[in-house]
Design an enzyme around this catalytic site. Structure first.
Site, PDB file in Angstrom:
ATOM      1  N   LYS A  83       0.818  -1.214   0.000  1.00  0.00           N
ATOM      2  CA  LYS A  83       0.000   0.000   0.000  1.00  0.00           C
ATOM      3  C   LYS A  83       0.849   1.261   0.000  1.00  0.00           C
ATOM      4  O   LYS A  83       0.493   2.258  -0.612  1.00  0.00           O
ATOM      5  CB  LYS A  83      -0.941   0.008   1.210  1.00  0.00           C
ATOM      6  CG  LYS A  83      -2.113  -0.926   1.049  1.00  0.00           C
ATOM      7  CD  LYS A  83      -3.236  -0.566   1.996  1.00  0.00           C
ATOM      8  CE  LYS A  83      -4.419  -1.491   1.805  1.00  0.00           C
ATOM      9  NZ  LYS A  83      -5.447  -1.301   2.837  1.00  0.00           N
ATOM     10  N   LYS A  98      -4.713 -10.044  -6.987  1.00  0.00           N
ATOM     11  CA  LYS A  98      -5.921 -10.158  -6.172  1.00  0.00           C
ATOM     12  C   LYS A  98      -7.021  -9.221  -6.652  1.00  0.00           C
ATOM     13  O   LYS A  98      -6.729  -8.099  -7.056  1.00  0.00           O
ATOM     14  CB  LYS A  98      -5.504  -9.785  -4.736  1.00  0.00           C
ATOM     15  CG  LYS A  98      -6.434 -10.204  -3.651  1.00  0.00           C
ATOM     16  CD  LYS A  98      -5.912  -9.750  -2.287  1.00  0.00           C
ATOM     17  CE  LYS A  98      -5.917  -8.252  -2.150  1.00  0.00           C
ATOM     18  NZ  LYS A  98      -5.532  -7.750  -0.830  1.00  0.00           N
ATOM     19  N   LYS A 131     -10.490  -3.481  -4.404  1.00  0.00           N
ATOM     20  CA  LYS A 131     -11.251  -2.232  -4.558  1.00  0.00           C
ATOM     21  C   LYS A 131     -10.411  -1.167  -5.230  1.00  0.00           C
ATOM     22  O   LYS A 131     -10.935  -0.252  -5.835  1.00  0.00           O
ATOM     23  CB  LYS A 131     -11.596  -1.658  -3.171  1.00  0.00           C
ATOM     24  CG  LYS A 131     -12.598  -2.440  -2.381  1.00  0.00           C
ATOM     25  CD  LYS A 131     -12.716  -1.837  -0.961  1.00  0.00           C
ATOM     26  CE  LYS A 131     -13.429  -2.803  -0.051  1.00  0.00           C
ATOM     27  NZ  LYS A 131     -13.401  -2.448   1.352  1.00  0.00           N
TER      28      LYS A 131
HETATM   29  P1  TYM Z   1     -10.851  -5.425   3.824  1.00  0.00           P
HETATM   30  O1  TYM Z   1     -11.853  -4.385   4.114  1.00  0.00           O
HETATM   31  O2  TYM Z   1      -9.756  -5.155   2.862  1.00  0.00           O
HETATM   32  O3  TYM Z   1     -11.580  -6.726   3.314  1.00  0.00           O
HETATM   33  C1  TYM Z   1     -12.650  -7.301   4.028  1.00  0.00           C
HETATM   34  C2  TYM Z   1     -12.558  -8.810   3.978  1.00  0.00           C
HETATM   35  O4  TYM Z   1     -12.572  -9.255   2.627  1.00  0.00           O
HETATM   36  C3  TYM Z   1     -11.483 -10.134   2.402  1.00  0.00           C
HETATM   37  N1  TYM Z   1     -11.014  -9.964   1.017  1.00  0.00           N
HETATM   38  C4  TYM Z   1     -10.875 -10.977   0.145  1.00  0.00           C
HETATM   39  N2  TYM Z   1     -11.115 -12.291   0.267  1.00  0.00           N
HETATM   40  C5  TYM Z   1     -10.895 -13.066  -0.825  1.00  0.00           C
HETATM   41  N3  TYM Z   1     -10.447 -12.557  -2.005  1.00  0.00           N
HETATM   42  C6  TYM Z   1     -10.192 -11.245  -2.174  1.00  0.00           C
HETATM   43  N4  TYM Z   1      -9.777 -10.760  -3.342  1.00  0.00           N
HETATM   44  C7  TYM Z   1     -10.406 -10.382  -1.059  1.00  0.00           C
HETATM   45  N5  TYM Z   1     -10.275  -9.045  -0.862  1.00  0.00           N
HETATM   46  C8  TYM Z   1     -10.644  -8.816   0.401  1.00  0.00           C
HETATM   47  C9  TYM Z   1     -10.419  -9.692   3.388  1.00  0.00           C
HETATM   48  O5  TYM Z   1      -9.497 -10.733   3.635  1.00  0.00           O
HETATM   49  C10 TYM Z   1     -11.260  -9.355   4.598  1.00  0.00           C
HETATM   50  O6  TYM Z   1     -11.551 -10.519   5.345  1.00  0.00           O
HETATM   51  N6  TYM Z   1      -7.775  -5.433   7.709  1.00  0.00           N
HETATM   52  C11 TYM Z   1      -9.065  -5.912   7.265  1.00  0.00           C
HETATM   53  C12 TYM Z   1     -10.238  -5.409   8.079  1.00  0.00           C
HETATM   54  C13 TYM Z   1     -10.109  -5.604   9.555  1.00  0.00           C
HETATM   55  C14 TYM Z   1     -10.248  -6.819  10.259  1.00  0.00           C
HETATM   56  C15 TYM Z   1     -10.095  -6.486  11.637  1.00  0.00           C
HETATM   57  C16 TYM Z   1     -10.495  -8.126   9.867  1.00  0.00           C
HETATM   58  C17 TYM Z   1      -9.872  -4.635  10.473  1.00  0.00           C
HETATM   59  N7  TYM Z   1      -9.864  -5.160  11.727  1.00  0.00           N
HETATM   60  C18 TYM Z   1     -10.154  -7.464  12.629  1.00  0.00           C
HETATM   61  C19 TYM Z   1     -10.560  -9.110  10.876  1.00  0.00           C
HETATM   62  C20 TYM Z   1     -10.392  -8.753  12.239  1.00  0.00           C
HETATM   63  C21 TYM Z   1      -9.243  -5.436   5.833  1.00  0.00           C
HETATM   64  O7  TYM Z   1      -8.598  -4.551   5.373  1.00  0.00           O
HETATM   65  O8  TYM Z   1     -10.252  -5.997   5.197  1.00  0.00           O
END
Ligand code: TYM
Length: 345
Positions: A115, A207, A210
């Site tokens: 990032k 991957k 967004k």
């Molecule tokens: P975020 O908002 O990027 O994504 C949310 C969830 O979607 C999953 N994900 C994917 N899974 C499969 N294939 C993909 N291409 C893909 N893109 C995204 C992510 O793995 C995630 O589960 N850091 C986390 C948010 C967070 C969090 C937490 C998660 C903050 N605090 C505590 C668990 C526990 C994030 O950026 O997710």
């Protein structure tokens, strides 16, 4: 809430369109775990602002992720749905963890490297400390299970390291206060099923995300049937027909990705999907893929839109969820402060 069930915590960032990766990698798992676990599902707005967010759009996106949670089948009465910034303990515990985690640990985080890219010096301090806030999210509730996509695995390992180091560093204080030796449990990632890493429709080696500049690389949860059909039609493939066994997907990342997506949407294994489509051309398979995607995402998109027409209702869900989250978090935060030696009321 029944407290004898294992506790789940997970979060989704309100940073724009939710896509099929978010849905299959995370949200479908959130829904499924409601039967067997006590769940907290959080719209992680404090994580979102580690990179610039337009304030008006952020408000909209927080509501939209909430609406998508509900539309996908998360029950905000039986479980807890809230936005992170409403429970100040997340930021407070994150500060304590900023003082537990080591610079070296964070320096190894691949997501930060990706990032921040070449502009590391210009990245926010929040982006660097992001995984500490994630550890705080989970441990503020002593959650033991965390459903996520594959890309969050390294962050969860860091959460475990933080829990472990806290338990060790403060072992004496923890015991002198009469608290359990495992003051923070080591949270377990739940990364399961055929679509833990959904890839770009244009490049099977990167991957689905967004932040990809091209919308053609992803299916958004709010896409209509025409957009879904068009994106799958134009999705990159290779010239061979589909294999009839999973082993035949090796070295064919685009085929593997589409088969994984189909399997997850249809609720079957990749092997079952290939029994059905082995030998078929991509054109036929893509039609089936479009049909199942429209069947699953269509009603969720419609319900999300309906809920978005009633922002007062969404806000009441978040506010109520935050109150209930507080009742779990407050005593844990208080105990943490006592263990560290911070005076509390
Ligand atoms: P975020 O908002 O990027 O994504 C949310 C969830 O979607 C999953 N994900 C994917 N899974 C499969 N294939 C993909 N291409 C893909 N893109 C995204 C992510 O793995 C995630 O589960 N850091 C986390 C948010 C967070 C969090 C937490 C998660 C903050 N605090 C505590 C668990 C526990 C994030 O950026 O997710």
């Amino acid at each position: 809430m029944a407290s004898d069930k294992p506790r789940v915590f997970s979060g989704v960032q309100p940073t724009g369109n939710l896509h099929l990766g978010n849905y299959l990698g995370a949200i479908t798992k959130f829904v499924a775990l409601q039967e067997s676990h006590e769940c907290l599902y959080c719209v992680v707005d404090l994580h979102a602002i580690t990179v610039w967010q337009e304030p008006k759009e952020l408000e909209h996106n927080i509501r939209e992720v909430t609406a998508a949670f509900l539309a996908s089948g998360i029950d905000p009465k039986a479980h807890i749905v809230f936005n992170q910034s409403r429970v100040s303990g997340h930021a407070e515990l994150a500060w304590v963890f900023n003082c537990v985690a080591r610079m070296g640990w964070l320096n190894r985080m691949t997501q930060f490297k990706e990032k921040a890219g070449k502009h590391r010096e210009n990245a926010s301090v929040g982006l660097f400390a992001y995984p500490n806030l994630m550890a705080a999210d989970i441990l503020l509730y002593r959650a033991t299970h965390v459903p996520v996509g594959d890309d969050q695995k390294q962050h969860l390992e860091l959460s475990r390291d933080i829990a472990q180091k806290f338990n060790t560093d403060f072992a004496e204080s923890i015991s002198s206060h009469g608290f359990a030796e495992t003051f923070f449990p080591l949270p377990e990632p739940l990364i399961t099923g055929p679509a833990t890493r959904v890839m770009s429709l244009r490049d099977g080696t990167s991957k689905m995300s967004k932040s990809d500049a091209s919308d053609m690389t992803r299916i958004n949860m709010m896409d209509d049937a025409d957009a879904i059909a068009q994106k799958f039609r134009k999705a990159r493939t290779d010239p061979e027909p589909l294999p009839s066994e999973v082993a035949g997907l090796e070295g064919r990342p685009e085929a593997e990705n589409l088969v994984g997506i189909y399997a997850a949407l249809a609720g079957v294994s990749k092997s079952d999907a290939l029994q059905e489509f082995g030998g078929a051309q991509f054109s036929a398979f893509k039609q089936a893929l479009t049909d199942v995607a429209v069947e699953v995402l269509g009603p969720i998109g419609a319900e999300t839109r309906r809920l978005m027409d009633d922002p007062a209702y969404i806000d009441s869900v978040l506010s109520e969820g935050a109150k209930r989250a507080h009742t779990i978090a407050d005593p844990i935060l208080r105990e943490t402060k006592q263990v560290v030696g911070l005076l509390t009321d």
